[in-house]
Design a protein around this motif. Structure first.
Motif, PDB file in Angstrom:
ATOM      1  N   GLY A   1      -1.302  14.347  -3.578  1.00  0.00           N
ATOM      2  CA  GLY A   1      -2.388  15.397  -3.320  1.00  0.00           C
ATOM      3  C   GLY A   1      -3.414  15.155  -2.524  1.00  0.00           C
ATOM      4  N   ASP A   2      -3.322  14.090  -1.945  1.00  0.00           N
ATOM      5  CA  ASP A   2      -4.342  13.893  -0.830  1.00  0.00           C
ATOM      6  C   ASP A   2      -4.074  14.587   0.488  1.00  0.00           C
ATOM      7  OD1 ASP A   2      -6.117  12.715   1.248  1.00  0.00           O
ATOM      8  OD2 ASP A   2      -5.602  10.586   0.698  1.00  0.00           O
ATOM      9  N   PRO A   3      -5.131  15.505   0.686  1.00  0.00           N
ATOM     10  CA  PRO A   3      -5.279  16.740   1.955  1.00  0.00           C
ATOM     11  C   PRO A   3      -5.211  16.147   3.225  1.00  0.00           C
ATOM     12  CG  PRO A   3      -7.053  17.145   0.650  1.00  0.00           C
ATOM     13  CD  PRO A   3      -6.575  16.212  -0.070  1.00  0.00           C
ATOM     14  N   GLU A   4      -5.815  14.998   3.320  1.00  0.00           N
ATOM     15  CA  GLU A   4      -5.910  14.190   4.793  1.00  0.00           C
ATOM     16  C   GLU A   4      -4.476  13.686   5.016  1.00  0.00           C
ATOM     17  OE1 GLU A   4      -8.326  13.975   6.533  1.00  0.00           O
ATOM     18  OE2 GLU A   4     -10.259  14.736   5.587  1.00  0.00           O
TER      19      GLU A   4
ATOM     20  N   THR B   1      10.311  20.030  12.299  1.00  0.00           N
ATOM     21  CA  THR B   1       9.155  20.976  12.164  1.00  0.00           C
ATOM     22  C   THR B   1       9.062  21.715  10.790  1.00  0.00           C
ATOM     23  OG1 THR B   1      10.774  22.554  13.055  1.00  0.00           O
ATOM     24  CG2 THR B   1       9.364  21.340  14.547  1.00  0.00           C
ATOM     25  N   VAL B   2      10.150  21.847  10.011  1.00  0.00           N
ATOM     26  CA  VAL B   2      10.109  22.380   9.056  1.00  0.00           C
ATOM     27  C   VAL B   2       9.481  21.651   7.867  1.00  0.00           C
ATOM     28  CG1 VAL B   2      11.522  23.376   7.022  1.00  0.00           C
ATOM     29  CG2 VAL B   2      12.364  23.814   9.414  1.00  0.00           C
ATOM     30  N   THR B   3       9.709  20.317   7.631  1.00  0.00           N
ATOM     31  CA  THR B   3       9.018  19.631   6.752  1.00  0.00           C
ATOM     32  C   THR B   3       7.437  19.426   7.220  1.00  0.00           C
ATOM     33  OG1 THR B   3      11.161  18.521   6.406  1.00  0.00           O
ATOM     34  CG2 THR B   3       9.151  17.431   5.335  1.00  0.00           C
ATOM     35  N   GLY B   4       7.323  19.209   8.354  1.00  0.00           N
ATOM     36  CA  GLY B   4       6.058  19.048   9.020  1.00  0.00           C
ATOM     37  C   GLY B   4       5.164  20.020   8.591  1.00  0.00           C
ATOM     38  N   ARG B   5       5.672  21.219   9.046  1.00  0.00           N
ATOM     39  CA  ARG B   5       5.005  22.528   8.600  1.00  0.00           C
ATOM     40  C   ARG B   5       4.659  22.697   7.249  1.00  0.00           C
ATOM     41  NH1 ARG B   5       8.197  25.392  11.139  1.00  0.00           N
ATOM     42  NH2 ARG B   5       9.009  26.719   9.341  1.00  0.00           N
ATOM     43  N   TYR B   6       5.581  22.262   6.289  1.00  0.00           N
ATOM     44  CA  TYR B   6       5.086  22.331   4.948  1.00  0.00           C
ATOM     45  C   TYR B   6       4.095  21.676   4.623  1.00  0.00           C
ATOM     46  CZ  TYR B   6       5.652  21.109   0.043  1.00  0.00           C
ATOM     47  OH  TYR B   6       5.322  20.904  -1.502  1.00  0.00           O
ATOM     48  N   TRP B   7       3.798  20.286   4.917  1.00  0.00           N
ATOM     49  CA  TRP B   7       2.551  19.405   4.689  1.00  0.00           C
ATOM     50  C   TRP B   7       1.389  19.964   5.206  1.00  0.00           C
ATOM     51  CZ3 TRP B   7       2.791  16.783   0.358  1.00  0.00           C
ATOM     52  CH2 TRP B   7       3.897  16.518  -0.133  1.00  0.00           C
ATOM     53  N   LEU B   8       1.458  20.409   6.564  1.00  0.00           N
ATOM     54  CA  LEU B   8       0.458  20.948   7.082  1.00  0.00           C
ATOM     55  C   LEU B   8       0.104  22.121   6.363  1.00  0.00           C
ATOM     56  CD1 LEU B   8       1.488  20.998  10.771  1.00  0.00           C
ATOM     57  CD2 LEU B   8      -0.198  19.583   9.682  1.00  0.00           C
ATOM     58  N   VAL B   9       0.751  22.876   5.758  1.00  0.00           N
ATOM     59  CA  VAL B   9       0.599  24.181   4.930  1.00  0.00           C
ATOM     60  C   VAL B   9      -0.266  23.682   3.503  1.00  0.00           C
ATOM     61  CG1 VAL B   9       1.381  26.070   3.503  1.00  0.00           C
ATOM     62  CG2 VAL B   9       2.142  25.772   5.637  1.00  0.00           C
ATOM     63  N   GLN B  10       0.220  22.677   3.002  1.00  0.00           N
ATOM     64  CA  GLN B  10      -0.428  21.995   1.685  1.00  0.00           C
ATOM     65  C   GLN B  10      -1.939  21.554   2.013  1.00  0.00           C
ATOM     66  OE1 GLN B  10       1.547  22.263  -1.169  1.00  0.00           O
ATOM     67  NE2 GLN B  10       2.856  23.218   0.788  1.00  0.00           N
ATOM     68  N   ALA B  11      -1.964  20.822   3.428  1.00  0.00           N
ATOM     69  CA  ALA B  11      -3.327  20.559   3.594  1.00  0.00           C
ATOM     70  C   ALA B  11      -4.203  21.575   3.900  1.00  0.00           C
ATOM     71  CB  ALA B  11      -3.265  19.602   4.848  1.00  0.00           C
TER      72      ALA B  11
ATOM     73  N   PRO C   1       0.762  -1.268  -0.016  1.00  0.00           N
ATOM     74  CA  PRO C   1       0.077  -0.107  -0.051  1.00  0.00           C
ATOM     75  C   PRO C   1       0.788   1.061  -0.003  1.00  0.00           C
ATOM     76  CG  PRO C   1       0.080  -1.053   2.258  1.00  0.00           C
ATOM     77  CD  PRO C   1       0.698  -2.042   1.185  1.00  0.00           C
ATOM     78  N   PRO C   2       0.216   2.166  -0.480  1.00  0.00           N
ATOM     79  CA  PRO C   2       1.176   3.635  -0.602  1.00  0.00           C
ATOM     80  C   PRO C   2       1.410   3.941   0.800  1.00  0.00           C
ATOM     81  CG  PRO C   2      -0.981   4.001  -1.374  1.00  0.00           C
ATOM     82  CD  PRO C   2      -1.087   2.470  -1.301  1.00  0.00           C
ATOM     83  N   SER C   3       2.752   4.655   1.065  1.00  0.00           N
ATOM     84  CA  SER C   3       3.155   5.059   2.185  1.00  0.00           C
ATOM     85  C   SER C   3       2.017   6.586   2.421  1.00  0.00           C
ATOM     86  CB  SER C   3       4.679   5.455   2.403  1.00  0.00           C
ATOM     87  OG  SER C   3       4.832   6.422   1.297  1.00  0.00           O
ATOM     88  N   LEU C   4       2.185   7.080   3.877  1.00  0.00           N
ATOM     89  CA  LEU C   4       1.499   8.228   4.117  1.00  0.00           C
ATOM     90  C   LEU C   4       2.017   9.565   3.373  1.00  0.00           C
ATOM     91  CD1 LEU C   4      -0.637   9.198   5.867  1.00  0.00           C
ATOM     92  CD2 LEU C   4       1.009   9.669   7.456  1.00  0.00           C
ATOM     93  N   ARG C   5       3.448   9.309   3.154  1.00  0.00           N
ATOM     94  CA  ARG C   5       4.447  10.535   2.283  1.00  0.00           C
ATOM     95  C   ARG C   5       3.750  10.252   0.711  1.00  0.00           C
ATOM     96  NH1 ARG C   5      10.686  11.403   1.550  1.00  0.00           N
ATOM     97  NH2 ARG C   5      10.546  12.855   0.072  1.00  0.00           N
ATOM     98  N   GLU C   6       3.740   9.041   0.322  1.00  0.00           N
ATOM     99  CA  GLU C   6       3.308   8.963  -1.088  1.00  0.00           C
ATOM    100  C   GLU C   6       1.834   9.563  -1.256  1.00  0.00           C
ATOM    101  OE1 GLU C   6       5.921   5.090  -2.570  1.00  0.00           O
ATOM    102  OE2 GLU C   6       3.949   4.688  -1.559  1.00  0.00           O
ATOM    103  N   MET C   7       0.979   9.218  -0.312  1.00  0.00           N
ATOM    104  CA  MET C   7      -0.443   9.618  -0.609  1.00  0.00           C
ATOM    105  C   MET C   7      -0.526  11.127  -0.374  1.00  0.00           C
ATOM    106  SD  MET C   7      -2.176   6.780   1.885  1.00  0.00           S
ATOM    107  CE  MET C   7      -4.019   7.726   2.078  1.00  0.00           C
TER     108      MET C   7
END
Length: 298
Positions: free
Chosen positions: A39-42, A61-71, A29-35
């Motif tokens: 483009g999956d916001p969840e 925190t930097v990468t985490g914040r990047y993905w939170l911003v995408q969501a 199954p695809p990883s959380l990162r791959e999902m």
């Protein structure tokens, strides 16, 4: 007979062939990162949260914040709320209450009750002239199953300490009772109930009920309840005073981080220089037991 043997041999050969054939590879199954990257916001929110607040290891925190911003850019309310928390608390960034408020507002506009409560608190404690708007948000949240009790307590504190007289103070007591009935671990409600009983805000004045309320809050570790209870033991208007009990209560509140309590405890310790250490230790041990601090060193 020969046919049966031949058939058996064929069956045996078939089973051997199946057994020796490599198992068909299954696509993992695809990883959380791959999902998240797809483009999956969840998934972006979950991945960003996982990086920012990992169960083990150091946060990214930097990468985490990047993905939170995408969501958040995709309109996910919890992501906007979490970014507000990050900027409010300065987690991996410089604290910025204006940015925190902007994120809270976006999440609240998307009907996120937790963001609404955090927005109301920010407006109450970090901005001037926002009290009425904050109260309006809290009033809206009172009926929420999960956030309602906390909103009730926050509104009770606001009306008790920044209200418009006895009517607001009496309602504060009612709200505190509601908060405690719905969520018993909201220990600050005991402090407000004690004030109500001590001042007769929602019924006749009842000093004994006030002390019982503050004792319940003190046992839950609420510093304000500990200090209110200590104050009552120093006030002759409450009956016989007990400075040793007051000193112990101040000391406990000081250990929970209250600087004012530490000063009060120091003053009483100086005044009680000739008091038996055994008496103080016994009182302290009794309260540590009530607080569940049995293993705490003296």
């Amino acid at each position: 007979m020969l046919r049966i043997c031949l058939l058996g041999a064929c069956l045996l050969a078939g089973w051997l062939a199946l057994g020796s054939a490599p198992a068909m590879a299954q696509t993992p199954p695809p990883s959380l990162r791959e999902m998240a990257e797809s483009g999956d916001p969840e998934a972006a929110y979950a991945y960003g949260y996982e990086l920012s607040f990992p169960e083990e290891g150091e946060p990214d925190t930097v990468t985490g914040r990047y993905w939170l911003v995408q969501a958040a850019d995709a309109g996910l309310a919890p992501a906007n709320h979490m970014l507000g928390v990050i900027y409010r608390d300065g987690f991996g960034v410089d604290p910025d209450i204006d940015r925190a408020r902007a994120f809270f507002e976006l999440a609240w506009q998307a009907a996120d009750p937790s963001a609404g409560h955090d927005l109301a608190e920010l407006m109450l404690y970090d901005y001037d002239g926002e009290r009425d708007a904050a109260i309006a948000i809290l009033e809206t949240l009172l009926s929420d199953v999960e956030l309602g009790p906390l909103a009730s307590l926050t509104l009770a504190e606001t009306l008790m300490f920044d209200g418009d007289g006895e009517v607001d103070a009496a309602r504060a007591v009612t709200l505190a009772r509601d908060a405690l009935d719905r969520q018993p671990d909201l220990m600050r409600a005991h402090y407000i109930l004690g004030i109500g009983a001590a001042e007769g805000l929602a019924g006749p004045r009842d000093p004994d009920a006030a002390r019982r309320a503050w004792e319940a809050g003190a046992e839950a570790g609420d510093t304000l309840a500990l200090m209110a209870l200590a104050d009552s033991w120093l006030d002759p208007g409450w009956g016989e005073t007990d400075p040793i009990e007051a000193r112990v209560l101040y000391e406990l509140a000081a250990e929970l981080g209250d600087d004012d309590a530490a000063q009060q405890a120091a003053v009483l310790a100086d005044e009680q220089a000739n008091t038996s250490d055994d008496d103080v230790a016994a009182r302290r041990a009794a309260w540590q037991l009530r607080l569940g601090w049995n293993d705490m060193p003296d």
